[in-house]
Design a protein around this motif. Structure first.
Motif, PDB file in Angstrom:
ATOM      1  N   ARG A 564      41.589  31.736  45.850  1.00  0.00           N
ATOM      2  CA  ARG A 564      41.811  33.091  46.052  1.00  0.00           C
ATOM      3  C   ARG A 564      40.462  34.078  45.610  1.00  0.00           C
ATOM      4  O   ARG A 564      39.611  33.275  44.697  1.00  0.00           O
ATOM      5  N   GLN A 565      40.087  34.836  46.008  1.00  0.00           N
ATOM      6  CA  GLN A 565      39.042  35.595  45.934  1.00  0.00           C
ATOM      7  C   GLN A 565      39.398  36.709  44.596  1.00  0.00           C
ATOM      8  O   GLN A 565      40.270  37.384  45.007  1.00  0.00           O
ATOM      9  N   THR A 566      38.685  36.444  43.318  1.00  0.00           N
ATOM     10  CA  THR A 566      39.211  37.231  42.342  1.00  0.00           C
ATOM     11  C   THR A 566      38.308  38.375  42.129  1.00  0.00           C
ATOM     12  O   THR A 566      38.529  39.224  41.302  1.00  0.00           O
ATOM     13  N   ALA A 567      36.941  38.376  42.688  1.00  0.00           N
ATOM     14  CA  ALA A 567      36.256  39.360  42.635  1.00  0.00           C
ATOM     15  C   ALA A 567      35.234  39.429  43.881  1.00  0.00           C
ATOM     16  O   ALA A 567      35.046  38.430  44.537  1.00  0.00           O
ATOM     17  N   PRO A 568      34.418  40.336  44.168  1.00  0.00           N
ATOM     18  CA  PRO A 568      33.435  40.349  45.140  1.00  0.00           C
ATOM     19  C   PRO A 568      32.602  39.233  45.424  1.00  0.00           C
ATOM     20  O   PRO A 568      32.615  38.433  46.549  1.00  0.00           O
ATOM     21  N   ALA A 569      32.127  38.493  44.051  1.00  0.00           N
ATOM     22  CA  ALA A 569      31.390  37.407  44.626  1.00  0.00           C
ATOM     23  C   ALA A 569      31.953  36.107  43.546  1.00  0.00           C
ATOM     24  O   ALA A 569      31.116  35.260  43.109  1.00  0.00           O
ATOM     25  N   THR A 570      33.158  36.163  43.470  1.00  0.00           N
ATOM     26  CA  THR A 570      34.072  35.181  42.824  1.00  0.00           C
ATOM     27  C   THR A 570      35.155  34.540  43.310  1.00  0.00           C
ATOM     28  O   THR A 570      36.219  35.287  43.835  1.00  0.00           O
ATOM     29  N   VAL A 571      35.204  33.195  43.189  1.00  0.00           N
ATOM     30  CA  VAL A 571      36.468  32.417  43.973  1.00  0.00           C
ATOM     31  C   VAL A 571      36.953  31.704  42.758  1.00  0.00           C
ATOM     32  O   VAL A 571      36.144  30.853  42.142  1.00  0.00           O
ATOM     33  N   GLU A 572      38.343  31.628  42.686  1.00  0.00           N
ATOM     34  CA  GLU A 572      39.133  30.421  41.906  1.00  0.00           C
ATOM     35  C   GLU A 572      39.729  29.522  42.676  1.00  0.00           C
ATOM     36  O   GLU A 572      40.446  29.989  43.359  1.00  0.00           O
ATOM     37  N   ALA A 573      39.508  28.327  42.245  1.00  0.00           N
ATOM     38  CA  ALA A 573      40.324  27.240  42.932  1.00  0.00           C
ATOM     39  C   ALA A 573      41.198  26.616  41.863  1.00  0.00           C
ATOM     40  O   ALA A 573      40.638  26.168  40.936  1.00  0.00           O
ATOM     41  N   VAL A 574      42.674  26.388  42.181  1.00  0.00           N
ATOM     42  CA  VAL A 574      43.310  25.623  41.295  1.00  0.00           C
ATOM     43  C   VAL A 574      43.981  24.683  41.806  1.00  0.00           C
ATOM     44  O   VAL A 574      44.827  24.683  42.870  1.00  0.00           O
ATOM     45  N   LEU A 575      43.645  23.425  41.146  1.00  0.00           N
ATOM     46  CA  LEU A 575      44.331  22.005  41.662  1.00  0.00           C
ATOM     47  C   LEU A 575      45.258  21.665  40.703  1.00  0.00           C
ATOM     48  O   LEU A 575      45.435  21.794  39.503  1.00  0.00           O
TER      49      LEU A 575
END
Length: 613
Positions: A564-575
């Motif tokens: 998911r995109q959490t900020a304009p230039a930040t992506v979070e991936a959870v495995l």
């Protein structure tokens, strides 16, 4: 001779595999015909025992050229992938092997200094499995009529062997043994020879029922082996010291006692480098593991001594510990009808508590806490009542996935010329114990250096600027490590970014090892939960192409990857990957292949960083 896929001859064929017991030695004869490059591993041998000698071998080429060899030094050591899907193993290859040749080798194992017909490395019990990954034309067992120990042949009759004088067995035309990852030889039902010593006091009970025999093992063998110990005032002082401040409840009390014992008494079988230097005098002595008082005075004992200490301390603490004898499932499955006590090669201590599962402890495994090593999970064994010294069959469960956890946390800041990576790894259960052994024998500064070196090998272009390992030698704290690195990148408008770096996958099998069909059960190493969280930032004027999420499950477990995109230039991936079933039938092979594909997609996920300016 040529390859004949329809007849089961592909790559190579074993012409003869013979085991002959002679006076104070075992003679081995092996002859194989290699038919193509695929069959060259028919000439690979596992490392020979220290008692092996008298090598006499040759490789013969189609043109008659012969290369002879006669010592261990003539073999080349090669490293090959483990057939269990991860890691490597060493193999020995004789000189002159080609894609079209015959390999012949005869050698011996000496039992000259042993108490029986087996070499010292084998102790009082050993098994040989007949068959090979290639078709075997003749497998021969030659056992003298006057053989001094007991032996058992299992599964040989199914192949209708030629039998001469009731002691020479020849099994002909054994089909290729199916070699697939995530499997156990002990579950294949292959013919096997077992040789073992039957202690004198137990021989009168061999003709009775197996329960009567095993109870005799308890009274006549285990009572002396486990019940007798020398204590004295030094042991009593140690007992008073360790029993102070223990928590309530049998399970919590037993685990705390085990951790305090690990912190107070050093296991001489698992020393760090510094401990080995300090305890050179202890190592030079013959240590009696049953002398608990001496262990208290020295502050050290053997692995078996640790087992006896915890057993007696648990009784001092008012607990009612039981002992379970178990067998390594990689080697064999316990057979109660095989009246051979030495088929059970390890022991665990159990502590029960109403409404809760039994807590199993392995005091021989330093800093293992409540970990049951994978080779003993999901197996059957014998539980010993240490008051009555009777035995009954029991099962050791597989520890749940939630107990065996790996957790990785990434902060990855992408740049146009270099990336910045911060990484933290945390462990519990078996992964903690396995990772701990990576660093346990090193001093703290050396631990950090080892971590730095390993990460720079695993991450292309990385310069590790910080590496720290915590709690590697702390029995009551989980191991963790942290690292920071700068990673050089190739400039360009578009590049690939690996997401979960320096992270072992919870399940990895090369595609080439996934055969089209499978007939043997699927056996996982252990149940586990594997998690990772990556926060990725990227520079202005760029976009990050992430691919879609993964959310899959079947009877083996589940694999999820959320992005998911959490900020304009930040992506979070959870495995998160959970393996929740230890054994599956061969009919579930399709599910295994699906699961492996999901793990590859999720754990191997890469992003695309694209410059839009």
């Amino acid at each position: 001779m040529k390859e004949d896929p329809a007849g089961g001859t592909v790559g190579a064929v074993v012409l003869e595999n013979r085991i002959a017991f002679e006076n104070n030695r075992i003679q081995y004869t092996y002859r194989a015909r290699i038919l193509s490059a695929q069959g060259r591993d028919a000439a690979e041998f596992p490392p020979f025992t220290s008692s092996a000698y008298g090598f006499d071998g040759r490789t013969v080429q189609p043109d008659g050229k012969v290369v002879a060899f006669s010592t261990k030094k003539d073999f080349e050591t090669v490293t090959v992938k483990s057939r269990f899907g991860s890691g490597t193993v060493s193999r020995l290859v004789p000189p002159g092997v080609s894609d079209d040749c015959v390999v012949e080798l005869r050698w011996y194992e000496s039992a000259q200094d042993a108490v029986g017909p087996l070499p010292p490395e084998y102790g009082f019990f050993h098994e040989w499995t007949l068959g090979h990954r290639y078709r075997t034309l003749a497998s021969v067992l030659d056992i003298p009529k006057t053989f001094p120990w007991a032996y058992d042949l299992r599964g040989v009759d199914a192949y209708k062997p030629d039998v001469k004088d009731q002691h020479l067995y020849t099994v002909r035309d054994l089909p290729p043994v199916e070699r697939v990852p995530l499997s156990l030889d002990s579950l294949r039902g292959l013919p096997r020879l077992t040789v073992f010593w039957q202690p004198g006091p137990l021989r009168p009970y061999v003709g009775g029922g197996h329960q009567e025999y095993w109870n005799a093992v308890g009274r006549l063998v285990l009572k002396d082996w486990l019940g007798k110990a020398s204590k004295g005032s030094d042991y009593q002082a140690l007992s008073r010291e360790l029993l102070q401040g223990l928590p309530d409840g049998p399970r919590r009390k037993a685990l705390a006692l085990r951790e305090k014992l690990d912190g107070r008494i050093v296991n001489l079988d698992s020393l760090t480098i510094a401990e080995r230097a300090k305890r050179s005098e202890d190592l030079a002595k013959t240590v009696d593991p049953s002398d608990l008082g001496a262990a208290a005075r020295r502050g050290s004992t053997t692995g078996h001594g640790m087992f006896l200490l915890l057993l007696h301390l648990a009784k001092d603490a008012g607990l009612k510990p039981t002992v379970v004898l178990v067998a390594d499932r990689e080697e064999r499955i316990f057979r109660p009808t095989l009246l051979a006590p030495f088929q059970l090669d390890h022991y665990l201590i159990g502590v029960s508590e109403p409404t809760r599962p039994t807590l199993w402890l392995d005091p021989t495994a330093r800093f293992a806490g409540a970990v049951i090593r994978p080779e003993y999970q999901g197996t059957s064994g014998l539980e010993v009542d240490t008051d009555e010294w009777t035995l009954k069959q029991t099962s050791i469960p597989a520890q749940p996935a939630a107990y065996n956890v790996r957790r990785y946390t990434y902060q990855l800041d992408l740049g146009e010329e270099e990336d910045q990576l911060r990484l933290k790894a945390e462990f519990s259960g078996y992964p903690d114990w396995a990772e701990r052994w990576r660093f346990l024998k090193l001093e703290p500064a050396e631990q950090s250096r080892r971590l730095k070196e390993d990460l720079e090998k695993e991450i292309t272009g990385a310069e590790v600027t910080h590496a720290q390992v915590d709690n590697a030698q702390s029995p009551d704290q989980g191991l963790a490590w942290t690292a920071e690195a700068r990673i050089e990148v190739e400039p360009g408008r578009r590049r690939t970014v690996s997401l979960f770096r320096a992270m072992p996958w919870p399940l990895w099998v090369p595609t080439a090892e996934l055969a089209a069909t499978r007939t043997v059960p699927i056996v996982m190493s252990y149940l586990q939960a594997h998690g990772a969280k990556a926060t990725v930032t990227y520079p202005a004027g760029h976009r990050l192409i992430t691919g879609g999420p993964v959310q899959q499950s079947n009877s083996l477990g589940s694999v999820t990857l959320s992005i998911r995109q959490t900020a304009p230039a930040t992506v979070e991936a959870v495995l998160r990957v959970e393996i929740t079933t230890l054994v599956l039938p061969a009919a579930s092979y399709g599910e295994l292949k699906d699961f492996i594909g999901w793990v590859q997609d999720a754990c191997g996920r890469t992003f695309i960083l694209e410059n839009q300016r």
